[in-house]
Write an enzyme that holds these catalytic residues in place. Structure first.
Site, PDB file in Angstrom:
ATOM      1  N   ARG A   1      53.076  99.331  16.236  1.00  0.00           N
ATOM      2  CA  ARG A   1      52.298  98.279  16.919  1.00  0.00           C
ATOM      3  C   ARG A   1      52.820  96.884  16.585  1.00  0.00           C
ATOM      4  NH1 ARG A   1      46.068  98.501  16.040  1.00  0.00           N
ATOM      5  NH2 ARG A   1      46.406  96.617  17.246  1.00  0.00           N
TER       6      ARG A   1
ATOM      7  N   CYS B   1      36.976  98.574  13.517  1.00  0.00           N
ATOM      8  CA  CYS B   1      38.367  98.374  13.165  1.00  0.00           C
ATOM      9  C   CYS B   1      38.539  98.755  11.706  1.00  0.00           C
ATOM     10  CB  CYS B   1      38.704  96.914  13.386  1.00  0.00           C
ATOM     11  SG  CYS B   1      40.290  96.469  12.735  1.00  0.00           S
TER      12      CYS B   1
ATOM     13  N   ILE C   1      39.291  87.073   3.533  1.00  0.00           N
ATOM     14  CA  ILE C   1      39.149  86.948   4.993  1.00  0.00           C
ATOM     15  C   ILE C   1      38.411  88.156   5.578  1.00  0.00           C
ATOM     16  CG2 ILE C   1      40.386  86.675   7.193  1.00  0.00           C
ATOM     17  CD1 ILE C   1      40.695  84.248   5.407  1.00  0.00           C
TER      18      ILE C   1
ATOM     19  N   LYS D   1      54.444  88.561  16.756  1.00  0.00           N
ATOM     20  CA  LYS D   1      53.494  89.314  17.586  1.00  0.00           C
ATOM     21  C   LYS D   1      52.224  88.509  17.835  1.00  0.00           C
ATOM     22  CE  LYS D   1      50.804  92.421  15.358  1.00  0.00           C
ATOM     23  NZ  LYS D   1      49.359  92.186  15.515  1.00  0.00           N
ATOM     24  N   ASN D   2      51.684  87.920  16.770  1.00  0.00           N
ATOM     25  CA  ASN D   2      50.385  87.260  16.913  1.00  0.00           C
ATOM     26  C   ASN D   2      50.464  85.902  17.604  1.00  0.00           C
ATOM     27  OD1 ASN D   2      49.191  89.464  15.817  1.00  0.00           O
ATOM     28  ND2 ASN D   2      48.868  88.575  13.782  1.00  0.00           N
TER      29      ASN D   2
ATOM     30  N   ASP E   1      47.440  88.841   6.026  1.00  0.00           N
ATOM     31  CA  ASP E   1      48.359  89.833   6.595  1.00  0.00           C
ATOM     32  C   ASP E   1      49.533  90.159   5.665  1.00  0.00           C
ATOM     33  OD1 ASP E   1      46.759  90.020   8.803  1.00  0.00           O
ATOM     34  OD2 ASP E   1      48.027  88.802  10.105  1.00  0.00           O
TER      35      ASP E   1
ATOM     36  N   ARG F   1      42.534  94.833  19.575  1.00  0.00           N
ATOM     37  CA  ARG F   1      41.468  93.854  19.520  1.00  0.00           C
ATOM     38  C   ARG F   1      41.811  92.530  20.186  1.00  0.00           C
ATOM     39  NH1 ARG F   1      37.140  92.197  16.568  1.00  0.00           N
ATOM     40  NH2 ARG F   1      37.492  89.988  16.321  1.00  0.00           N
TER      41      ARG F   1
ATOM     42  N   ARG G   1      34.771  92.944  12.012  1.00  0.00           N
ATOM     43  CA  ARG G   1      35.455  92.066  12.954  1.00  0.00           C
ATOM     44  C   ARG G   1      34.663  91.818  14.237  1.00  0.00           C
ATOM     45  NH1 ARG G   1      41.666  93.411  13.398  1.00  0.00           N
ATOM     46  NH2 ARG G   1      41.870  91.196  13.727  1.00  0.00           N
TER      47      ARG G   1
HETATM   48  C1  EPZ Z   1      44.027  87.294  13.722  1.00  0.00           C
HETATM   49  O1  EPZ Z   1      42.931  88.172  13.927  1.00  0.00           O
HETATM   50  C2  EPZ Z   1      45.251  88.172  13.621  1.00  0.00           C
HETATM   51  N1  EPZ Z   1      45.408  88.922  14.863  1.00  0.00           N
HETATM   52  C3  EPZ Z   1      45.117  89.108  12.436  1.00  0.00           C
HETATM   53  O2  EPZ Z   1      46.320  89.837  12.322  1.00  0.00           O
HETATM   54  C4  EPZ Z   1      44.898  88.297  11.159  1.00  0.00           C
HETATM   55  O3  EPZ Z   1      44.665  89.165  10.083  1.00  0.00           O
HETATM   56  C5  EPZ Z   1      43.711  87.355  11.338  1.00  0.00           C
HETATM   57  O4  EPZ Z   1      43.887  86.539  12.534  1.00  0.00           O
HETATM   58  C6  EPZ Z   1      43.503  86.411  10.151  1.00  0.00           C
HETATM   59  O5  EPZ Z   1      44.647  85.645   9.942  1.00  0.00           O
HETATM   60  C7  EPZ Z   1      45.982  88.348  15.908  1.00  0.00           C
HETATM   61  O6  EPZ Z   1      46.369  87.189  15.892  1.00  0.00           O
HETATM   62  C8  EPZ Z   1      46.153  89.173  17.133  1.00  0.00           C
HETATM   63  P1  EPZ Z   1      39.914  85.926  12.757  1.00  0.00           P
HETATM   64  P2  EPZ Z   1      41.519  87.598  14.390  1.00  0.00           P
HETATM   65  O7  EPZ Z   1      39.057  85.773  13.963  1.00  0.00           O
HETATM   66  O8  EPZ Z   1      41.719  86.471  15.314  1.00  0.00           O
HETATM   67  C9  EPZ Z   1      35.480  86.833  11.219  1.00  0.00           C
HETATM   68  C10 EPZ Z   1      47.642  91.804  11.919  1.00  0.00           C
HETATM   69  O9  EPZ Z   1      47.786  92.671  11.023  1.00  0.00           O
HETATM   70  N2  EPZ Z   1      35.020  86.635  12.607  1.00  0.00           N
HETATM   71  O10 EPZ Z   1      40.621  84.737  12.231  1.00  0.00           O
HETATM   72  O11 EPZ Z   1      40.721  88.754  14.849  1.00  0.00           O
HETATM   73  C11 EPZ Z   1      36.301  88.103  11.048  1.00  0.00           C
HETATM   74  O12 EPZ Z   1      35.478  89.218  10.916  1.00  0.00           O
HETATM   75  C12 EPZ Z   1      46.286  91.254  12.185  1.00  0.00           C
HETATM   76  O13 EPZ Z   1      48.568  91.384  12.627  1.00  0.00           O
HETATM   77  C13 EPZ Z   1      33.675  86.632  12.881  1.00  0.00           C
HETATM   78  O14 EPZ Z   1      32.838  86.783  11.992  1.00  0.00           O
HETATM   79  O15 EPZ Z   1      40.962  87.094  13.006  1.00  0.00           O
HETATM   80  C14 EPZ Z   1      37.119  87.777   9.816  1.00  0.00           C
HETATM   81  O16 EPZ Z   1      36.357  88.049   8.677  1.00  0.00           O
HETATM   82  C15 EPZ Z   1      45.137  92.054  11.831  1.00  0.00           C
HETATM   83  N3  EPZ Z   1      33.272  86.469  14.189  1.00  0.00           N
HETATM   84  C16 EPZ Z   1      37.345  86.276   9.945  1.00  0.00           C
HETATM   85  O17 EPZ Z   1      36.380  85.809  10.878  1.00  0.00           O
HETATM   86  C17 EPZ Z   1      34.179  86.314  15.202  1.00  0.00           C
HETATM   87  O18 EPZ Z   1      33.755  86.164  16.366  1.00  0.00           O
HETATM   88  C18 EPZ Z   1      38.718  85.857  10.435  1.00  0.00           C
HETATM   89  O19 EPZ Z   1      39.046  86.560  11.622  1.00  0.00           O
HETATM   90  C19 EPZ Z   1      35.546  86.302  14.912  1.00  0.00           C
HETATM   91  C20 EPZ Z   1      35.955  86.470  13.591  1.00  0.00           C
END
Ligand code: EPZ
Length: 436
Positions: free
Chosen positions: A409, A116, A339, A22-23, A317, A92, A121
């Site tokens: 989802r 969320c 994370i 999915k991701n 995840d 998201r 996030r």
């Molecule tokens: C991706 O989310 C995945 N979603 C998530 O999968 C996964 O948990 C996550 O990566 C971490 O591996 C998709 O790929 C669609 P991040 P993403 O930006 O991109 C902080 C699932 O269950 N951050 O790597 O949103 C954030 O808050 C899901 O399938 C900022 O501070 O994750 C987090 O603490 C849920 N500012 C950390 O970075 C930003 O602008 C990592 O988030 C962006 C992120």
């Protein structure tokens, strides 16, 4: 909203075909916005997040059609550069349209995704990345309004303070059409990002250095169509690996790619489970291709400590699912979430099933083995939901998991796949309790 009734106690055995990730599928679909030619994607998983993104992309002008298990996406002409709140708030990942819209049309208006269940996030890193490429971005009425100065983005240096998956993907999809060279420093190394890089390169992008400490992108004038096959879902594979382990069963995960799950599989071995990769490591999802066999028959589960980390670390995840497993292991395990700041929503629900867990800051201390007994539980996000299903499979008696729309989802055919391996479960349609 539907619920899932699980009669626990069955040892699972058999073969589970692992679906496309999915991701990885979501950003690949969004990449179709970058060209007027068709992008043909194979192996999109049949899950609701993919359906939601199709709706969003269709609204922007992408024509989508299905042919022999592939999906063709064609953005011959963009109809709109506005991604509406009603669609973005559902998922998201919709914020990923920001980069490609800016790159292709010079402007974008994308709703903020909103809160969320797994923490705040924010999207500040996405915004900073666009600014580094010469875009003006303002927040107005809940929307990010972005405009490329001179109508085209220009190459720049994007330094990510943490290796955000989404911000790396957004930056990549913006930089590929920017004028000149870009550098993304401290990028994410997740396999799903690598898959997007392969897809963009197939479309004609010039990208080097994925997997290292910086990615270089040489912007091109235009991208063309391509055919791309989405990688196997490592998180789905990890989830079924735990289904085998928690029920003391044995599952063959056809199409699982062991290399994408190295740390997770090593941890599972450390917990006493037999894990063997087979085949040539490709991910065709059939017997000739590769896969992983997870065998927990005659195994005594041992407690072990894990801390989530960006790839190649232990995936966040799979944290909730692993916690469900550790409730059944002998000893105390410490599970640390690094994370996301609020990804322990499953703890209280696992406790309802009999788990003994204490949360101390970012760590959960799980004492086992606990005798799990069926109860009513409620899911709060995708991975938390599936951790409750896993616990339910190991619990004595009946477990009802409410609000399973989260599962729909992200897990394609979950009930059928589990049932085919001997699980006893059924969907209870439309329980009024979950209306909130
Ligand atoms: C991706 O989310 C995945 N979603 C998530 O999968 C996964 O948990 C996550 O990566 C971490 O591996 C998709 O790929 C669609 P991040 P993403 O930006 O991109 C902080 C699932 O269950 N951050 O790597 O949103 C954030 O808050 C899901 O399938 C900022 O501070 O994750 C987090 O603490 C849920 N500012 C950390 O970075 C930003 O602008 C990592 O988030 C962006 C992120």
């Amino acid at each position: 909203m539907d619920s899932l009734l699980i009669r626990g106690g069955q040892q699972l055995s058999g073969q589970v075909p692992i679906a496309g990730a999915k991701n990885a599928a979501l950003p690949a679909m969004v990449a179709s916005l970058l060209t007027d030619e068709p992008l043909v994607l194979a192996r999109l998983p049949a899950v609701n997040d993919i359906r939601s993104l199709k709706l969003l992309l269709a609204g922007l002008g992408v024509e989508i059609s299905e042919h022999n298990s592939t999906t063709e996406l064609r953005a011959a002409r963009l109809r709109s550069t506005h991604a509406d709140y009603d669609l973005v708030r559902k998922m998201r990942a919709s914020v990923l349209v920001l980069g490609p819209l800016l790159a292709r049309a010079g402007e974008a208006e994308v709703s903020l995704p909103g809160g969320c269940a797994i923490g705040a996030r924010p999207v500040n890193l996405h915004v900073e990345a666009m600014r580094a490429l010469g875009a003006e971005v303002v927040l107005e009425n809940g929307y990010l309004r972005a405009r490329a100065r001179g109508h085209r983005l220009r190459g720049g240096e994007i330094v990510l303070p943490l290796p955000s998956v989404g911000a790396t993907e957004n930056a990549l999809m913006a930089a590929v059409l920017a004028e000149g060279e870009s550098r993304i420093v401290n990028p994410a190394r997740e396999p799903e990002v690598g898959d997007l890089v392969r897809c963009l390169v197939a479309m004609g992008a010039r990208i080097e250095g994925f997997g290292g400490s910086a990615i270089h992108v040489q912007g091109v004038e235009r991208l063309g169509g391509a055919r791309h096959r989405v990688i196997s879902d490592r998180i789905e594979a990890g989830t079924y690996a735990i289904a085998a382990a928690i029920t003391g069963g044995c599952l063959k995960l056809a199409g699982a790619v062991a290399d994408d799950l190295e740390v997770f599989l090593a941890t599972l071995r450390g917990a006493g489970v037999d894990v063997v990769a087979y085949g040539d490591g490709d991910d065709d999802g059939d017997d000739e291709g590769g896969g992983v066999v997870v065998d927990a028959r005659d195994c005594r589960l041992r407690a072990c400590d894990v801390a989530t980390a960006a790839h190649p670390g232990f995936p966040t995840d799979l944290q909730a699912q692993f916690m469900a497993l550790m409730t059944r292991a002998e000893g105390e395990s410490r599970i640390t979430e690094r994370i996301f700041e609020n990804r322990f929503m499953h703890v209280q629900e696992l406790e309802r099933l009999g788990a003994r867990i204490r949360v101390r800051g970012a760590s959960a201390l799980v004492s086992g083995p606990a005798e799990l007994r069926g109860a009513q539980v409620t899911a709060t996000d995708l991975r938390a939901s599936v951790s409750l299903v896993l616990a339910g499979l190991a619990a004595e008696g009946e477990t009802v998991v409410n609000r399973i729309y989260h599962l729909d989802r992200g897990y394609a055919g979950l009930e059928d796949k589990l049932r085919a391996c001997g699980a006893s479960l059924e969907r209870l349609p439309g329980r009024a309790d979950a209306a909130a």
